[in-house]
Write an enzyme that holds these catalytic residues in place. Sequence first.
Site, mmCIF file in Angstrom:
data_model
loop_
_atom_site.group_PDB
_atom_site.id
_atom_site.type_symbol
_atom_site.label_atom_id
_atom_site.label_comp_id
_atom_site.label_asym_id
_atom_site.label_seq_id
_atom_site.Cartn_x
_atom_site.Cartn_y
_atom_site.Cartn_z
ATOM 1 N N GLU A 1 0.919 3.881 1.783
ATOM 2 C CA GLU A 1 1.365 4.293 3.115
ATOM 3 C C GLU A 1 2.513 3.429 3.625
ATOM 4 O OE1 GLU A 1 -1.782 3.514 2.046
ATOM 5 O OE2 GLU A 1 -3.219 4.200 3.557
ATOM 6 N N HIS B 1 0.856 -1.182 0.000
ATOM 7 C CA HIS B 1 0.000 0.000 0.000
ATOM 8 C C HIS B 1 0.894 1.234 0.000
ATOM 9 C CE1 HIS B 1 -3.796 -2.018 1.904
ATOM 10 N NE2 HIS B 1 -3.277 -2.731 0.920
ATOM 11 N N CYS C 1 -6.100 1.900 5.994
ATOM 12 C CA CYS C 1 -6.672 0.620 6.419
ATOM 13 C C CYS C 1 -6.035 0.222 7.753
ATOM 14 C CB CYS C 1 -6.405 -0.440 5.352
ATOM 15 S SG CYS C 1 -4.686 -1.002 5.282
ATOM 16 N N CYS D 1 -2.115 -0.355 7.544
ATOM 17 C CA CYS D 1 -1.350 0.885 7.396
ATOM 18 C C CYS D 1 -1.416 1.730 8.661
ATOM 19 C CB CYS D 1 -1.853 1.670 6.191
ATOM 20 S SG CYS D 1 -1.539 0.810 4.627
#
Length: 150
Positions: free
Chosen positions: A48, A46, A76, A79
């Site tokens: 992040e 992801h 999420c 993260c």
Amino acid sequence: MDEALRQARKAGAKGEVPVGAVLVMGGRVVAKAHNQVEELKDATAHAEMLAVTAAAGEAGNWRLNEATLYVTKEPCPMCAGAMALSRIKRVVYGAADPRMGAAGGALNILQFEGMNHRCEVRGGIRAEECRDLLREFFQKQRTEKGGGGK
């Protein structure tokens, strides 16, 4: 947030969910990233997560105490956990995610009392623009898969 949006557009152009992240320390961008889950065949890739990892390498320290992370979508749980564990000071996000968001949407890991660090959180920054990127991406995905685009 401008650079985070540029990163999100870069992800979308590659067929990735259009999320971008930028990590700033001392008024300087130290890391920027976009989703690369499909490209890297890695569920943890992801935006992040990639930005936090790059920033720790740049800083030479996993503690990012004075960092602000700008991201186009509410983080999420994975993260958000990485952000709290990295001791990021502030998280600024665009589009809320009431189903999976972990910065107050579905749950709030970033400010969970049981954690040894809580991040400051500010959401809704350029939310409409961030949300539109996501909406257009998923509508296109549904249309291409024969789902009618509703």
